[in-house]
Design an enzyme around this catalytic site. Structure first.
Site, PDB file in Angstrom:
ATOM      1  CG  HIS A  35      -2.034   0.993   1.135  1.00 37.45           C
ATOM      2  ND1 HIS A  35      -1.884   2.319   1.485  1.00 37.45           N
ATOM      3  CD2 HIS A  35      -3.314   0.858   0.721  1.00 37.45           C
ATOM      4  CE1 HIS A  35      -3.026   2.950   1.291  1.00 37.45           C
ATOM      5  NE2 HIS A  35      -3.919   2.099   0.828  1.00 37.45           N
ATOM      6  CD  GLU A  67      -7.114  -2.850  -3.045  1.00 40.22           C
ATOM      7  OE1 GLU A  67      -6.161  -3.107  -2.275  1.00 40.22           O
ATOM      8  OE2 GLU A  67      -7.445  -1.696  -3.353  1.00 40.22           O
TER       9      GLU A  67
END
Length: 393
Positions: free
Chosen positions: A278, A331
């Site tokens: 991320h 995700e």
């Protein structure tokens, strides 16, 4: 103009060098929330976003974004009734959906929603935020946000050769979304799991789609324009297009005995492992941690495989790339949860949009309070100008 004022004006026009992609650049103030990446924490206004997802319903958190406070019982009832009544589409939009679904068949419901959302704004008479009151802006965002699940599910079903399912006022935002998607009232556990996912993804700092919405709002454009632009940004695989791709990783691995060689091959090749990493978090993504807990409540082979893959990726990275931390992002387990709840994979990113539309709307409302247009500069790197324009041959 005095010399001091002239100097100030000149200085304000001087270019300022910033990191590529505006990484870490503070562009405005916000009271909506923040992401503290080094801590692995993010919040909506003054509340932990994860705690809100664990203890509140979607409508409560929506009210928090719109009105700045969590509702009491009476406010919750009124807000829920108001937004539920906005789920039905204008006749002009309903009539256009089959054509939009047919035209966007290869691209999917999210692409179709860009067109449908723009049409919705026109049909409802949305006007530039610059020209209307704060109450009207708020009403426009509520109308758009309430209609997005109806648009998405109708476009999906039409693309599958099915009739759209009309929304129900007696179901919550999340349960109604699943109902319109499948045609059946969802089990409570599945509806709650999707609700928690939706709450956890309403807002997340100045990501690409949120920033896009604010840039458009800064021009004074209408709410639909800002939301359509945000949807366009979200559709990119580097932003909202990853949940199904993360699940594709688990499909490619298939069984536990293939985890080790599959991951080692990708790590040594320098390939990206979808669902990991991320740009903000340097710790475990708190959304991923919450969604892993939800997935483990369902259990099953897919969950077991996902947990093992997460563990092995971190271990292999520690061995092959010491000092490089890589954790699951939202995700990875979002894909697992949505798969367990029966959502088709082409609806993973649209489901993300069904949540994020509330966050985009709140950012549009906040940006509309500031009349300063967002207008950065670019460094010119082309041929030296001015050059003589060649004569026509």
């Amino acid at each position: 103009m005095s010399n001091n004022r002239a100097a100030t004006a000149t200085a304000s026009l001087a270019p300022v060098e910033v990191p590529r992609g505006l990484a870490g650049v503070v562009v405005t103030d916000t009271a909506l929330g923040d992401v503290r990446g080094l801590e692995g924490f993010y919040h909506y206004r003054q509340y932990s976003a994860v705690e809100l997802a664990q203890s509140r319903g979607f409508e409560d958190v929506w009210h928090l974004f719109v009105h700045g406070e969590l509702p009491d019982a009476a406010q919750r009832t009124a807000f829920t009734a108001r937004t539920a009544a906005l789920r039905r589409l204008p006749d002009e939009v309903r009539a256009a959906l089959p054509g939009i679904a047919a035209a966007s068949g290869r691209s999917g419901p999210l692409a179709g929603m860009r067109t449908a959302l723009s049409l919705l704004g026109a049909a409802l008479g949305f006007r530039p935020v610059y020209d209307v009151s704060a109450d009207r802006r708020r009403a426009d965002t509520l109308a758009a946000s309430a209609a997005v699940p109806t648009l998405l599910t109708a476009l999906y079903r039409l693309g599958q050769g099915l009739d759209p399912v009309e929304p129900r006022d007696d179901l919550s935002y999340a349960a109604n979304y699943l109902y319109m998607l499948t045609g059946s009232e969802p089990e409570q556990a599945r509806a709650r799991a999707i609700e928690q996912y939706l709450i956890s993804t309403i807002d997340h700092g100045f990501n690409a789609s949120t920033f896009t919405a604010r840039v458009i709002a800064s021009t004074g454009a209408d709410v639909a324009a800002g939301l359509v632009g945000a949807v366009g940004a979200l559709s990119g695989p580097l932003h909202g297009g990853a949940p199904s791709r993360a699940l594709d990783t688990l499909d490619a691995i298939g069984t536990r005995d293939r985890i080790e060689p599959w991951i080692r091959e990708r790590v040594l090749a320098g390939d990206r492992i979808m669902g990991f990493g991320h740009p903000v978090y340097r710790t475990e993504d708190p959304r991923s941690r919450m969604l892993r807990d939800i997935a483990e409540q369902f259990g099953g082979p897919l969950v077991d495989l996902a947990v093992e893959v997460e563990s092995r990726v971190e271990a292999i990275l520690a061995e092959l790339k010491p000092g490089r931390e890589l954790h699951t992002n939202v995700e990875f387990y979002a894909g697992v949860v949505m798969e367990l709840c029966g959502l088709p994979r082409e609806m993973f990113t649209p489901t993300f949009a069904a949540a994020r539309v509330v966050g985009w709307s709140a950012n549009i409302l906040e940006q509309a309070q500031d009349s300063k247009i967002i207008r950065p500069a670019a460094r010119y790197v082309g041929p030296v100008a001015p050059a003589a324009v060649p004569a026509v041959a």
